[in-house]
Structures are given as structure tokens and as C-alpha cells.
Design an enzyme around this catalytic site. Structure first.
Site, PDB file in Angstrom:
ATOM      1  N   LYS A   1      28.208 -19.584  -5.314  1.00 23.74           N
ATOM      2  CA  LYS A   1      29.585 -19.099  -5.246  1.00 23.74           C
ATOM      3  C   LYS A   1      30.659 -20.216  -4.717  1.00 23.74           C
ATOM      4  CE  LYS A   1      28.646 -14.270  -4.623  1.00 23.74           C
ATOM      5  NZ  LYS A   1      28.424 -13.278  -3.762  1.00 23.74           N
TER       6      LYS A   1
ATOM      7  N   ASP B   1      36.753  -9.262  -3.360  1.00 18.38           N
ATOM      8  CA  ASP B   1      35.398  -8.464  -3.899  1.00 18.38           C
ATOM      9  C   ASP B   1      35.843  -6.867  -4.414  1.00 18.38           C
ATOM     10  OD1 ASP B   1      33.112  -9.840  -4.001  1.00 18.38           O
ATOM     11  OD2 ASP B   1      32.939  -9.761  -1.832  1.00 18.38           O
TER      12      ASP B   1
ATOM     13  N   GLN C   1      29.871 -11.725   2.663  1.00 17.17           N
ATOM     14  CA  GLN C   1      28.552 -11.644   1.756  1.00 17.17           C
ATOM     15  C   GLN C   1      27.620 -10.331   2.494  1.00 17.17           C
ATOM     16  OE1 GLN C   1      27.700 -13.522  -0.837  1.00 17.17           O
ATOM     17  NE2 GLN C   1      25.882 -12.029  -0.975  1.00 17.17           N
TER      18      GLN C   1
END
Ligand code: NDP
Length: 282
Positions: A53, A120, A97
Site C-alpha cells: 500500500k 477504509d 491495518q
């Protein structure tokens, strides 16, 4: 006749180049989009996802702010990092994460992220906005699926869509996005009776299960569009939730694993970060 193999790598590359172009335009106005990345612990899969990422960010001109911590940190320390990113004007999006180590409360940590920096799309406010049909950041994987459908001119309107999987990360937001696109949606899970029969009603079948190659040809109506979200490691191979070799010949379009939905998830994270920077700069 075999259908179309949906090329997620190509669509993701196009999304990345569009993001790069818009990032360059934003930088001319003095705004460089920034992504705050939080990785707790040393899980090798999470480390590798974060590396990829951050590489994606660098490629399109998004700055990443990397915070890696040991697995034994406290909830308070984690939330202090989130608060730091929440208050930092150079950080437009925050990537926490997952999964977190078991002693940490992921729900509380996600809720601590400022909703406008939740790239997200997991924050309860953003999920609530999605349910209410209001603009919000959409979870990257299901939004990636929608982007693939758009790229291949597959319009869900009026179609029967079946989503197998009801997780809060994939299945549920997937169903909501398909409803928003005017599909008639059924959500299945481990207690669904006659799963193959329900799946065979689908014009668009999305598998987000986590069971290697479970969706065989007997689950698929000839001519259906089959989207395989699953990523399963079997020995040294990556396979999806769909038995690709037997389903591809009867589907009108199908995503492969790897190279289907996976690359889109990462591309949408960049798109969401850009959008967060654009709205912060407004
Ligand atoms: P979860 O384990 O959170 O959810 C799995 C869902 O599948 C649950 O709703 C579960 O039902 C359902 N399920 C499990 N077994 C069966 C069964 N035998 N019959 C019917 N339904 C079943 O997984 P995620 O949603 O997080 O992920 C799903 C898959 O997608 C995984 O392979 C994951 O690796 C992959 N993934 C891929 C991404 C990408 O970028 N391509 C991103 C995120 C995930 P119940 O609720 O009843 O337990």
C-alpha cells in the site's frame, strides 16, 4: 462459450493513473494527499500488505506516514497514535491495518478514527451513511467490485444479485452498494439453506466466503457474472472461493484469483485518500 475474464490488474492500473493525475493537480494547489499508516505487531501478511500500500501511495504521489509498533502496545497508546493522525492536517486518510493483536479492541480503535479520515470506510458513521444512502467513503473491496462492474459496463440495475458472506468488511457493504445500484440483493451465509439453489438465481454472484473453490459450477446460472472476492492459500497457490476452471466456461464474466478483485482493493484505497484530501482542501 467461455465468457469475459475480468482484468482487475488493468482496471486498477487505470484507477491508479487517474488518481496520479488528480494528485498532481491537487499538489499544484499546494495540497499533497497524505495517508497515515498504523501497523501493530509483526504479522508477515500485514507487513507485506502495508508495504504494497505504501508503494502504491509513492507511485501516485500520495505521502505516507508510517507508524509501526510492537504487538504489546496498550489500547491507550494505539488511540494516541490515531488521535495524532486525526489532528495532523498533512494526514487526510488513516489506514489501521487489520487484524489487530487480540488484546486490542479493534472496534474502539476504528471508532476513534475521524470519520472524514476513515479511508477504509469501516467507521460506524460511514457505514451508517452508506445505509442511509448518503455520500461516504466506501469499504475498498466492495467499492473495488463496483468499479470493476462499471469498467465492464455491467449495470446491476434490476438484476438479481447474490452475495455469499455477511462480514462487515466485505459482504454487508457489498450488499448495500449493490442495493444502491438498484440490484435486487440476497445475502447468504453459513446458515443459508440450499445455498447452491439461491446462488443459481443470481445474475451477479459475489463470493466473499474464505473457502477455497467452494462455488462450483452447480452454484452458477449459465450466463451469470461471477465475482470472486476470496483469497485462500492452498499449498503454494492462491485460489479464490470459486472453482474457476469449471465456472469460467459457463459465466458471462468472471474475476480470476489472483488478478481480479485483489488489485482493486488497493487502488480504491488511493482513490478514497485522494477524495479525503480533496474534501479537506475545499
Ligand atoms: P469472514 O470470515 O469475515 O466472513 C466469511 C463469510 O462467509 C461469513 O459471513 C460466513 O458466514 C460465510 N461463510 C463461511 N462459510 C460458509 C459456507 N460454508 N457457506 C456459506 N457461507 C459461508 O471473511 P471476509 O468477509 O473478511 O473475507 C472473505 C474472503 O474474502 C476471504 O477469503 C478473504 O481473504 C477475502 N478478502 C479479499 C479481499 C480482497 O482484496 N480481494 C479483501 C478482504 C477479504 P457466517 O457469517 O454465518 O459465519
Amino acid at each position: 462459450m467461455a465468457g469475459i475474464i475480468i482484468d482487475g490488474r488493468a482496471v486498477a492500473a487505470r484507477v491508479r493513473s487517474e488518481v496520479a493525475r488528480e494528485v498532481a493537480a491537487l499538489r499544484e494547489r499546494g495540497i499533497q494527499p497524505g495517508l497515515g499508516v498504523i501497523l501493530v505487531g509483526d504479522d508477515p501478511a500485514s507487513q507485506s500488505y502495508v508495504r504494497m500500500k505504501e508503494r502504491d501511495c509513492a507511485e501516485v504521489g500520495i505521502r505516507s506516514f508510517d507508524t509501526r509498533t510492537a504487538a504489546y502496545m496498550t489500547q491507550e497508546a494505539l488511540e494516541a497514535i490515531i488521535d495524532g493522525f486525526n489532528g495532523d492536517p498533512a494526514v487526510h486518510g488513516i489506514l489501521l491495518q487489520l487484524p489487530l493483536p487480540a488484546h486490542l479492541d479493534a472496534e474502539a480503535a476504528i471508532a476513534r478514527i475521524a470519520p472524514e479520515k476513515d479511508v477504509d470506510g469501516f467507521h460506524p458513521v460511514n457505514i451508517g451513511r452508506l445505509v442511509r444512502g448518503l455520500p461516504s467513503a466506501h469499504a475498498c473491496t466492495p467499492e473495488g467490485v463496483m468499479e470493476l462492474l462499471r469498467a465492464y459496463d455491467i449495470d446491476p440495475e434490476g438484476k438479481r444479485a447474490v452475495v455469499v458472506g455477511r462480514s462487515v468488511l466485505v459482504g454487508k457493504p457489498m450488499a448495500l452498494l449493490l442495493i444502491a445500484a438498484n440490484a435486487t440483493v440476497t445475502v447468504c451465509h453459513s446458515r443459508t439453506r440450499d445455498l447452491p439453489g439461491v446462488c443459481r438465481e443470481a445474475d451477479i454472484l459475489v463470493a466473499a466466503i474464505g473457502r477455497p473453490e467452494m462455488i462450483s459450477a452447480s452454484y452458477v446460472k449459465p450466463g451469470a457474472v461471477v465475482i470472486d472476492v476470496g483469497i485462500n492459500r492452498v499449498g503454494d497457490r492462491l485460489v479464490g472461493d470459486v472453482a474457476f476452471a469449471e465456472v469460467a466456461p459457463i459465466a458471462s464474466a468472471i474475476t480470476p484469483v489472483p488478478g481480479g478483485v485483489g488489485p482493486m482493493t488497493r487502488a480504491i484505497l488511493l482513490k478514497n485518500t485522494l477524495a479525503a484530501a480533496e474534501s479537506a482542501g475545499r
